[in-house]
Design a protein around this motif. Structure first.
Motif, short mmCIF file in Angstrom:
data_model
loop_
_atom_site.label_atom_id
_atom_site.label_comp_id
_atom_site.label_asym_id
_atom_site.label_seq_id
_atom_site.Cartn_x
_atom_site.Cartn_y
_atom_site.Cartn_z
N TYR A 98 -9.24 6.91 7.47
CA TYR A 98 -8.35 6.49 6.37
C TYR A 98 -7.00 6.01 6.89
N GLN A 99 -6.53 6.61 7.98
CA GLN A 99 -5.27 6.20 8.58
C GLN A 99 -5.37 4.75 9.09
N GLU A 100 -6.50 4.44 9.73
CA GLU A 100 -6.72 3.07 10.22
C GLU A 100 -6.81 2.08 9.06
N ASP A 101 -7.47 2.51 7.99
CA ASP A 101 -7.57 1.68 6.78
C ASP A 101 -6.18 1.37 6.22
N TYR A 102 -5.33 2.40 6.17
CA TYR A 102 -3.96 2.23 5.65
C TYR A 102 -3.16 1.28 6.54
N PRO A 123 0.84 -1.21 0.00
CA PRO A 123 0.00 0.00 0.00
C PRO A 123 0.88 1.26 0.00
N ALA A 124 0.51 2.24 -0.82
CA ALA A 124 1.34 3.46 -0.95
C ALA A 124 0.52 4.70 -0.66
N GLY A 125 1.21 5.77 -0.22
CA GLY A 125 0.55 7.07 -0.05
C GLY A 125 -0.05 7.31 1.31
N GLY A 126 0.07 6.33 2.21
CA GLY A 126 -0.46 6.52 3.55
C GLY A 126 -1.97 6.71 3.55
N ALA A 127 -2.46 7.48 4.54
CA ALA A 127 -3.90 7.73 4.67
C ALA A 127 -4.45 8.47 3.46
N PHE A 128 -3.66 9.41 2.93
CA PHE A 128 -4.09 10.16 1.74
C PHE A 128 -4.24 9.23 0.54
N GLY A 129 -3.35 8.23 0.41
CA GLY A 129 -3.45 7.26 -0.68
C GLY A 129 -4.75 6.47 -0.63
N CYS A 130 -5.15 6.07 0.57
CA CYS A 130 -6.43 5.35 0.73
C CYS A 130 -7.62 6.25 0.37
N PHE A 131 -7.54 7.52 0.79
CA PHE A 131 -8.60 8.49 0.48
C PHE A 131 -8.72 8.71 -1.03
N ALA A 137 -7.87 16.24 -5.17
CA ALA A 137 -7.86 15.34 -4.02
C ALA A 137 -7.12 15.95 -2.84
N SER A 138 -6.00 16.64 -3.15
CA SER A 138 -5.19 17.28 -2.10
C SER A 138 -5.99 18.38 -1.40
N ASP A 139 -6.72 19.18 -2.21
CA ASP A 139 -7.54 20.27 -1.63
C ASP A 139 -8.65 19.70 -0.73
N ARG A 140 -9.30 18.63 -1.21
CA ARG A 140 -10.39 18.02 -0.42
C ARG A 140 -9.85 17.40 0.87
#
Length: 640
Positions: A152-156, A105-113, A137-140
């Motif tokens: 999302y962090q927990e998902d990652y 998995p890449a991108g951390g919590a933001f990657g999952c989002f 995506a970055s703005d949101r």
């Protein structure tokens, strides 16, 4: 093979020097650093070497090159085959990914989002570049609360834990360099890859691949249809006419025909020259019989000329002209005369081409298709004619461009010389030697500029003298032109064979080669030769004088310039010797024993080390801790 292909030395003096010092430079830069850092440092050091030192390495390179040539000759003599050495980047093929490997998995919590909402963002950014999706995506993401981000962090973290668990039981594929060149290793690798996938995994992978292909195919078909619709609507909206002032789409006019006398037609048929005679007889210049007052050209005389220029029917065959330019070329051939008329007489060809380009673009697709078909028919006819031409014994020649064909016409040495430049021209011609002397060492344009300034300062009375001189010369020229008979116009006489001027002689009763020789007496030829030799000698002297003047100016400039190279204190002197330092005996002994004396000396003489006041013992200790690397030791001492 018993013998191995010798390695070719490269890089000249720099290559020889780098081969000797690469290990030291790598050690100084530090382990794990990219090769570009070593190359950068090497470039700086090599530039600082003196010319004598560089000459030594240049000599070494030449010796190595000579040895390589001898070794290569021996290698080839022994039956070796010379192979091009591939670069490292070409040798090492990119290793293929293992489809059974766990996906990280890449991108951390933001990657999952982003992964979860990508379809929504893609729809919103339709028609924009791909980077717009990430930006949105970055703005949101920035607008989300900490609680929402936590999901999302927990998902990652869950995905990361799954990946790490899977990696514990994962056995990677064996590493092979360039599998494509190793058939046995490749087949074993493929067998192992297949064996590691279950039937369900294989079926799922196949279905996924087929779905991707079908999706790509549908997208391609949709894009193609959209383009076709846009093209059709554009063609429908375009005007049906070509867009010119009265330009119509009529067919090209038929070639004019000529009726031959029965006796001439029979002779031409017998000689196999009927087609060539027809082509020659309908030419406008043949119809008008060359010029007013000249004897009219009879078909019989034209047939005689063709007979003179061809010893057989095969030689009389003319190479067919290849059609070019596609649909545009066919359209332009039909409308060139109309376009030329619209642009106006005397205008350059580029103006016609520009107008033709605009008009052709405005045509509908159906009209263009008609001209494309005409071009293809002309191309098919050319292929058939060329085959017949070659079969009849003709030889295919490359058609030279018009610019290459038309050589520059030589000047007639017996022609009267026209005075140019008016009164100012006479003034410049009379005083050129004086102005040239005054502008010595300057560009040629300085002479004209000086002459112009002097001319402006002259009074009207002084200018009147030169005006009268010009008018007298012009009157002489006009009088001489009345009795002057110019040479007949011939296109590239030097390239015309005997048949060429025999044809002209038969048609027009004049041979330009013989006429040119007959028009000058021996005295005129000698005078022309002497004049040409004098001009050459004068030009040579002027060139030598200009060259000497430039050399003198350069020398005086170099003498007046400072001895420095012109940079921030850069001088042309040899690189200064490295400063030395005296180490305490105990420290020197320890450094010698540890094999770090050279590194300690280099570190101790650095200005930042000298200014820091650190002891030599502390420097040695830092070097020991850094494994003999100078830069890490310096950073440890200075804390930078």
């Amino acid at each position: 093979m018993a013998s191995e292909q010798p390695k070719k030395p490269t890089g000249g003096a720099y290559g020889s020097w780098l081969a000797e010092h690469r290990a030291e430079l790598q050690k100084e830069v530090g382990p794990g650093k990219p090769a570009c850092e070593v190359a950068k440092l090497a470039g700086v050091r090599f530039k600082a070497l003196s010319e004598d030192t560089k000459a030594i390495y240049q000599k070494k390179f030449e010796e190595a090159k000579a040895k390589y040539d001898a070794d290569m000759a021996a290698f080839l003599e022994a039956g070796g085959e010379k192979k091009s050495i591939k670069r490292k980047a070409e040798k090492s093929a990119k290793r293929k990914k293992d489809p059974a490997a766990p996906k990280k998995p890449a991108g951390g919590a933001f990657g999952c989002f982003l992964a979860k909402n990508r379809a929504t963002f893609t729809e919103e950014c339709k028609g924009q570049p791909v980077t717009a999706i990430t930006k949105m995506a970055s703005d949101r993401w920035k607008k989300l609360s900490e609680e929402e981000k936590k999901v999302y962090q927990e998902d990652y973290e869950a995905k990361r834990a799954e990946y790490e668990e899977a990696m514990k039981s994962y056995v990677p594929l064996p590493s092979t360099d360039n599998d494509a060149e190793k058939p046995v290793a490749r087949s074993l690798l493929q067998y192992a890859k297949k064996a590691r996938l279950s039937p369900e995994q294989k079926e799922a992978a196949k279905q996924s691949k087929d779905a991707e292909k079908a999706q790509a195919k549908e997208k391609k078909a949709a894009d193609k249809q959209a383009k076709a619709d846009a093209k059709a609507s554009k063609a429908k909206a375009a005007p049906k006419k070509a867009g010119g002032k009265g330009l119509s789409m009529k067919a090209a006019p038929e070639a004019p025909s000529v009726e031959l006398p029965p006796t001439v037609a029979a002779k031409a048929e017998k000689a196999g020259l009927k087609d060539q005679l027809m082509k020659l007889a309908v030419r406008p210049d043949m119809v008008n019989s060359f010029s007013a007052g000249a004897r009219p050209l009879s078909p019989c005389l034209a047939l005689l000329a063709l007979s003179l220029t061809s010893s057989s029917a095969a030689m009389a065959c003319e190479q067919p002209k290849k059609p070019t330019g596609g649909a545009y070329g066919s359209w332009l051939a039909e409308h060139r005369a109309e376009l030329q008329k619209e642009v106006g007489p005397g205008k350059p060809a580029c103006e016609v081409a520009k107008l033709a380009g605009v008009r052709f673009k405005a045509l509908s697709e159906d009209t263009k298709a008609i001209y494309q078909k005409k071009f293809e028919e002309a191309k098919a006819k050319y292929d058939a004619d060329m085959a017949a031409f070659l079969e009849a014994g003709g030889e295919k020649k490359s058609i030279k461009r018009k610019a290459e064909k038309s050589a520059k016409r030589k000047k007639d040495p017996a022609a009267p010389k026209k005075p140019a430049g008016g009164a100012f021209g006479c003034f410049l011609a009379k005083n050129r030697a004086t102005f040239t002397e005054e502008c010595k060492g300057q560009p040629v344009t300085a002479i004209t500029k000086l002459a112009s300034d002097r001319w402006k300062k002259l009074s009207e009375e002084d200018k009147k003298v030169y005006q009268e001189d010009y008018e007298a010369k012009k009157a002489e020229y006009e009088e001489a032109m009345k009795s002057y008979v110019p040479l007949p116009s011939t296109d590239n006489d030097a390239e015309k064979p005997a048949a060429g001027w025999l044809l002209q002689y038969a048609l027009f009763g004049d041979c330009p080669v013989l006429a040119k020789k007959a028009r000058m007496s021996p005295e005129q030829k000698e005078a022309a030769k002497q004049s040409k030799d004098a001009e050459k000698a004068q030009a040579k002297d002027k060139k030598a004088a200009d060259k000497q003047a430039k050399a003198d100016a350069k020398a005086s400039k170099a003498k007046a310039a400072p001895k420095k190279a012109g940079g921030k204190g850069l001088s042309m002197k040899a690189a200064p010797e490295a400063p030395s330092v005296e180490l305490p005996p105990t420290v020197a002994a320890k450094a010698e024993k540890a094999g770090l004396k050279d590194q300690l000396m280099k570190l101790a003489v650095r200005p930042d080390m000298v200014n820091s006041g650190k002891s030599h013992g502390a420097m040695l200790k830092a070097l020991e801790e850094s494994g003999g690397l100078i830069h890490p030791a310096k950073r440890a001492l200075l804390g930078a």
